[in-house]
Design a protein around this motif. Structure first.
Motif, PDB file in Angstrom:
ATOM      1  N   SER A  54       0.810  -1.209   0.000  1.00 35.38           N
ATOM      2  CA  SER A  54       0.000   0.000   0.000  1.00 35.38           C
ATOM      3  C   SER A  54       0.845   1.262   0.000  1.00 35.38           C
ATOM      4  O   SER A  54       0.351   2.335  -0.287  1.00 35.38           O
ATOM      5  N   GLY A  55       2.120   1.171   0.339  1.00 35.98           N
ATOM      6  CA  GLY A  55       2.934   2.366   0.470  1.00 35.98           C
ATOM      7  C   GLY A  55       2.710   3.041   1.811  1.00 35.98           C
ATOM      8  O   GLY A  55       3.344   4.022   2.149  1.00 35.98           O
ATOM      9  N   LYS A  56       1.804   2.514   2.589  1.00 41.26           N
ATOM     10  CA  LYS A  56       1.472   3.082   3.894  1.00 41.26           C
ATOM     11  C   LYS A  56       2.565   2.796   4.922  1.00 41.26           C
ATOM     12  O   LYS A  56       2.757   3.559   5.848  1.00 41.26           O
ATOM     13  N   TYR A  57       3.266   1.683   4.738  1.00 46.77           N
ATOM     14  CA  TYR A  57       4.276   1.253   5.697  1.00 46.77           C
ATOM     15  C   TYR A  57       5.655   1.327   5.059  1.00 46.77           C
ATOM     16  O   TYR A  57       5.784   1.203   3.844  1.00 46.77           O
ATOM     17  N   PRO A  58       6.692   1.501   5.872  1.00 48.69           N
ATOM     18  CA  PRO A  58       8.037   1.564   5.300  1.00 48.69           C
ATOM     19  C   PRO A  58       8.465   0.212   4.750  1.00 48.69           C
ATOM     20  O   PRO A  58       8.015  -0.823   5.238  1.00 48.69           O
ATOM     21  N   PRO A  59       9.324   0.212   3.700  1.00 49.66           N
ATOM     22  CA  PRO A  59       9.853  -1.068   3.232  1.00 49.66           C
ATOM     23  C   PRO A  59      10.601  -1.754   4.367  1.00 49.66           C
ATOM     24  O   PRO A  59      11.060  -1.090   5.303  1.00 49.66           O
ATOM     25  N   PRO A  60      10.729  -3.087   4.311  1.00 49.88           N
ATOM     26  CA  PRO A  60      11.287  -3.809   5.450  1.00 49.88           C
ATOM     27  C   PRO A  60      12.719  -3.441   5.807  1.00 49.88           C
ATOM     28  O   PRO A  60      13.164  -3.718   6.905  1.00 49.88           O
ATOM     29  N   ARG A  61      13.442  -2.803   4.918  1.00 45.61           N
ATOM     30  CA  ARG A  61      14.805  -2.387   5.266  1.00 45.61           C
ATOM     31  C   ARG A  61      14.828  -1.018   5.934  1.00 45.61           C
ATOM     32  O   ARG A  61      15.884  -0.527   6.299  1.00 45.61           O
ATOM     33  N   LYS A  62      13.654  -0.402   6.080  1.00 42.20           N
ATOM     34  CA  LYS A  62      13.562   0.866   6.814  1.00 42.20           C
ATOM     35  C   LYS A  62      12.886   0.600   8.146  1.00 42.20           C
ATOM     36  O   LYS A  62      11.937  -0.161   8.244  1.00 42.20           O
ATOM     37  N   ARG A  63      13.350   1.276   9.163  1.00 42.84           N
ATOM     38  CA  ARG A  63      12.896   1.044  10.526  1.00 42.84           C
ATOM     39  C   ARG A  63      11.550   1.716  10.819  1.00 42.84           C
ATOM     40  O   ARG A  63      11.264   2.775  10.302  1.00 42.84           O
ATOM     41  N   TYR A  64      10.789   1.080  11.685  1.00 43.39           N
ATOM     42  CA  TYR A  64       9.678   1.766  12.325  1.00 43.39           C
ATOM     43  C   TYR A  64      10.287   2.594  13.442  1.00 43.39           C
ATOM     44  O   TYR A  64      10.982   2.062  14.307  1.00 43.39           O
ATOM     45  N   GLU A  65      10.040   3.885  13.427  1.00 42.89           N
ATOM     46  CA  GLU A  65      10.537   4.748  14.500  1.00 42.89           C
ATOM     47  C   GLU A  65       9.572   4.721  15.684  1.00 42.89           C
ATOM     48  O   GLU A  65       9.959   5.003  16.813  1.00 42.89           O
ATOM     49  N   LYS A  66       8.317   4.432  15.413  1.00 45.43           N
ATOM     50  CA  LYS A  66       7.308   4.245  16.456  1.00 45.43           C
ATOM     51  C   LYS A  66       6.478   3.043  16.054  1.00 45.43           C
ATOM     52  O   LYS A  66       6.527   2.599  14.911  1.00 45.43           O
ATOM     53  N   GLN A  67       5.713   2.526  16.979  1.00 44.08           N
ATOM     54  CA  GLN A  67       4.967   1.307  16.664  1.00 44.08           C
ATOM     55  C   GLN A  67       3.951   1.571  15.565  1.00 44.08           C
ATOM     56  O   GLN A  67       3.381   2.655  15.480  1.00 44.08           O
ATOM     57  N   PRO A  68       3.750   0.593  14.695  1.00 46.27           N
ATOM     58  CA  PRO A  68       2.830   0.771  13.575  1.00 46.27           C
ATOM     59  C   PRO A  68       1.383   0.937  14.028  1.00 46.27           C
ATOM     60  O   PRO A  68       1.004   0.509  15.115  1.00 46.27           O
ATOM     61  N   ASP A  69       0.580   1.551  13.166  1.00 48.08           N
ATOM     62  CA  ASP A  69      -0.822   1.804  13.509  1.00 48.08           C
ATOM     63  C   ASP A  69      -1.602   0.515  13.744  1.00 48.08           C
ATOM     64  O   ASP A  69      -2.529   0.499  14.543  1.00 48.08           O
ATOM     65  N   PHE A  70      -1.227  -0.580  13.080  1.00 47.43           N
ATOM     66  CA  PHE A  70      -1.955  -1.827  13.310  1.00 47.43           C
ATOM     67  C   PHE A  70      -1.696  -2.375  14.707  1.00 47.43           C
ATOM     68  O   PHE A  70      -2.438  -3.224  15.180  1.00 47.43           O
ATOM     69  N   VAL A  71      -0.681  -1.890  15.391  1.00 46.79           N
ATOM     70  CA  VAL A  71      -0.469  -2.217  16.801  1.00 46.79           C
ATOM     71  C   VAL A  71      -1.256  -1.234  17.662  1.00 46.79           C
ATOM     72  O   VAL A  71      -1.892  -1.625  18.638  1.00 46.79           O
ATOM     73  N   ASP A  72      -1.236   0.042  17.284  1.00 41.70           N
ATOM     74  CA  ASP A  72      -1.971   1.061  18.035  1.00 41.70           C
ATOM     75  C   ASP A  72      -3.443   0.702  18.214  1.00 41.70           C
ATOM     76  O   ASP A  72      -3.998   0.869  19.294  1.00 41.70           O
ATOM     77  N   VAL A  73      -4.077   0.184  17.148  1.00 44.92           N
ATOM     78  CA  VAL A  73      -5.513  -0.100  17.213  1.00 44.92           C
ATOM     79  C   VAL A  73      -5.850  -1.214  18.187  1.00 44.92           C
ATOM     80  O   VAL A  73      -7.006  -1.331  18.611  1.00 44.92           O
ATOM     81  N   THR A  74      -4.872  -2.032  18.576  1.00 46.22           N
ATOM     82  CA  THR A  74      -5.128  -3.098  19.551  1.00 46.22           C
ATOM     83  C   THR A  74      -5.222  -2.548  20.962  1.00 46.22           C
ATOM     84  O   THR A  74      -5.733  -3.216  21.849  1.00 46.22           O
TER      85      THR A  74
END
Length: 156
Positions: free
Chosen positions: A33-53
């Motif tokens: 979707s382009g919504k998330y960084p490619p796997p070689r780029k870091r998440y600087e904060k937890q992804p939104d799919f974790v936030d919704v939990t």
């Protein structure tokens, strides 16, 4: 004794989706979707799919998620190993959820775990990946046959 959790898709399809392109990104671009960084780029904060939990990853768990994603992008097999109680189960579930949400894989994923921990795995999947299709594959020969017949689904 061990048990198994499975989600949809064959191993052949998983391997096909793990090819790495010239930009170092993996997965089918048409699905991403382009919504998330490619796997070689870091998440600087937890992804939104974790936030919704409603859950919050500890910084070291986010680091573990980034490491798992990066290793996946390199097609490198890895093992999470640290002291008990630091959230390897959660990191693993969030990583599998990331693969699904980022369009890098549709599964199936196989987790083999001691029967004594299965209830914990089920509870953590319900919390951290509530929309993931999970099958607990346990029981005698007849029970497992019924599970195979009615619960395993590899349709996209």
């Amino acid at each position: 004794t061990t048990s198994t959790k499975v989600t949809r898709r064959s191993n052949r399809e998983l391997e096909e989706s793990r090819s790495v392109d010239a930009n170092g990104d993996s997965g089918d671009e048409s699905e991403r979707s382009g919504k998330y960084p490619p796997p070689r780029k870091r998440y600087e904060k937890q992804p939104d799919f974790v936030d919704v939990t409603g859950g919050t990853l500890h910084p070291y768990q986010l680091e573990g998620l980034n490491w798992l994603r990066f290793s996946f992008s390199l097609n490198t097999d890895v093992i999470l190993a640290d002291e008990m109680g630091l959230g390897k189960t959660i990191q693993t579930i969030v990583f599998l959820q990331a693969l699904l949400k980022e369009g890098l894989s549709r599964g199936p994923f196989l987790i083999s775990a001691p029967l004594a921990t299965i209830i914990n795995w089920e509870r953590e999947f319900e919390f951290w990946a509530p929309d993931m299709y999970v099958v607990t594959y346990t029981g005698d020969k007849e029970a497992r046959s019924i599970i195979r017949k009615h619960e395993f689904s590899f349709e996209g």
